[in-house]
Write a protein that holds these residues in place. Structure first.
Motif, mmCIF file in Angstrom:
data_model
loop_
_atom_site.group_PDB
_atom_site.id
_atom_site.type_symbol
_atom_site.label_atom_id
_atom_site.label_comp_id
_atom_site.label_asym_id
_atom_site.label_seq_id
_atom_site.Cartn_x
_atom_site.Cartn_y
_atom_site.Cartn_z
ATOM 1 N N PRO A 100 0.807 -1.223 0.000
ATOM 2 C CA PRO A 100 0.000 0.000 0.000
ATOM 3 C C PRO A 100 0.839 1.271 0.000
ATOM 4 O O PRO A 100 0.463 2.258 -0.639
ATOM 5 C CB PRO A 100 -0.823 -0.119 1.290
ATOM 6 N N SER A 101 1.963 1.255 0.699
ATOM 7 C CA SER A 101 2.839 2.430 0.711
ATOM 8 C C SER A 101 3.425 2.683 -0.665
ATOM 9 O O SER A 101 3.615 3.826 -1.078
ATOM 10 C CB SER A 101 3.975 2.241 1.732
ATOM 11 N N ARG A 102 3.717 1.598 -1.369
ATOM 12 C CA ARG A 102 4.214 1.714 -2.736
ATOM 13 C C ARG A 102 3.156 2.346 -3.637
ATOM 14 O O ARG A 102 3.441 3.252 -4.422
ATOM 15 C CB ARG A 102 4.589 0.316 -3.248
ATOM 16 N N TRP A 103 1.919 1.886 -3.512
ATOM 17 C CA TRP A 103 0.839 2.384 -4.368
ATOM 18 C C TRP A 103 0.456 3.828 -4.021
ATOM 19 O O TRP A 103 0.218 4.637 -4.918
ATOM 20 C CB TRP A 103 -0.381 1.485 -4.234
ATOM 21 N N LEU A 104 0.400 4.146 -2.748
ATOM 22 C CA LEU A 104 -0.091 5.453 -2.321
ATOM 23 C C LEU A 104 0.988 6.531 -2.309
ATOM 24 O O LEU A 104 0.732 7.676 -2.669
ATOM 25 C CB LEU A 104 -0.716 5.350 -0.925
ATOM 26 N N PHE A 105 2.192 6.157 -1.853
ATOM 27 C CA PHE A 105 3.241 7.165 -1.646
ATOM 28 C C PHE A 105 4.466 6.963 -2.526
ATOM 29 O O PHE A 105 5.431 7.716 -2.424
ATOM 30 C CB PHE A 105 3.680 7.168 -0.171
#
Length: 313
Positions: free
Chosen positions: A283-288
């Protein structure tokens, strides 16, 4: 699912819920400010918990609680929600939710130490080995950051957050035990499944009171920074992120975390909940746009092995 593993499975579900809460909280904290965000969180979490109890049990479930139960649960709310969450959300602002969650891997150590001192719980070598492997995997996965991105202030916030969660969980356990002991035997089976959620509402009361008192004390500073409740009403993205954080964090996440410690040792439950830094990678990869390295993948594999040891040993 074998009932023997119920506490462990609940703990893994809590880790997923806290992953969502961490990402949403980082967004909301940046848009609303830490204290406005937390007053909103505590208010809505208390509302949701009370509504849930009323819907399913016809009461908010505290009529049998003894003074001792109230004392431990309120203290747990002060330590876990006020001190711990204040540190956690400030770590999100300072070093981001992904690295803020890194320091939460220390929560099991604080939990185990607190449980040893306050509850007399002793973990055998198998559980200790599983904890060690899981924590090693988490550390390998996320411990790779430039020193400029990890200032001392962020480190201290992270340590405070881990301490708050670890000690708060044990205080909650003491409160739940006292709560359960004060319920008449004939009524226990009717309310046992709702005890964690009603107990969480007491913790929310303590956290909300502390955050509101602190917000009132610091309101001149917040006005200068445009981080007031009036401003929050016009920040739709901040409010949406806050709502997601509330539902997945202090409502579902914390409620089920209290349920988890009813079915397994506090140290084991906290260790499984600490897998959030692994779950937050994609999720951190996708969002940030944060990169996922071989070290991250290796750490995730080791962490999964560590989690599996709870079931295989």
């Amino acid at each position: 699912m074998h009932s023997h593993y119920l506490g462990e499975m609940i703990s893994l579900g809590v880790a997923c819920s806290w992953t969502i809460a961490a990402l949403a909280s980082e967004v909301a904290s940046k848009r609303l400010g830490v204290f406005v965000m937390n007053v909103w969180r505590m208010s809505l979490a208390l509302l949701f918990s009370t509504a849930l109890m009323w819907l399913f049990a016809g009461t908010w479930g505290l009529q049998y609680a003894s003074q001792q139960a109230w004392m431990w649960l309120l203290l747990s709310g002060v330590v876990g929600y006020f001190f711990g969450d204040w540190c956690l959300f400030n770590s999100y602002l300072t070093i981001g939710s992904r690295y803020g969650q890194l320091f939460m891997t220390l929560a099991p150590a604080f939990t185990a130490l607190s449980a040893w001192v306050m509850l007399g719980q002793v973990l055998d070598w198998k559980a200790l080995l599983a904890m060690a492997v899981t924590l090693l995997g988490i550390a390998i996965s996320v411990w790779h950051v430039d020193k400029k991105e990890m200032p001392l202030k962020g480190v201290l916030f992270g340590l405070g957050a881990a301490l708050g969660q670890g000690l708060g969980l044990v205080l909650s356990k003491l409160g739940l035990d006292a709560y359960e002991a004060s319920i008449p035997a004939g009524m226990l089976t009717d309310v046992i499944d709702y005890l964690p959620f009603s107990a969480n509402s007491v913790r929310c009361m303590a956290g909300l009171t502390c955050f509101m008192a602190w917000y009132y004390w610091m309101r001149p500073k917040f006005r200068k920074e445009n981080l007031t409740f009036t401003d929050s009403f016009t920040n739709r993205r901040g409010l949406l992120a806050m709502m997601i954080a509330v539902f997945s964090g202090p409502f579902l996440g914390v409620g089920f975390s209290l349920m988890a410690v009813q079915y397994t040792a506090a140290g084991i439950a906290s260790t499984l909940m600490a897998t959030t830094p692994i779950l937050i990678l994609l999720p951190s990869r996708w969002l940030f746009g944060q990169k996922i390295t071989f070290r991250n993948v290796l750490g995730a594999v080791i962490s999964v092995v560590g989690v599996s040891l709870f079931f295989l040993l």
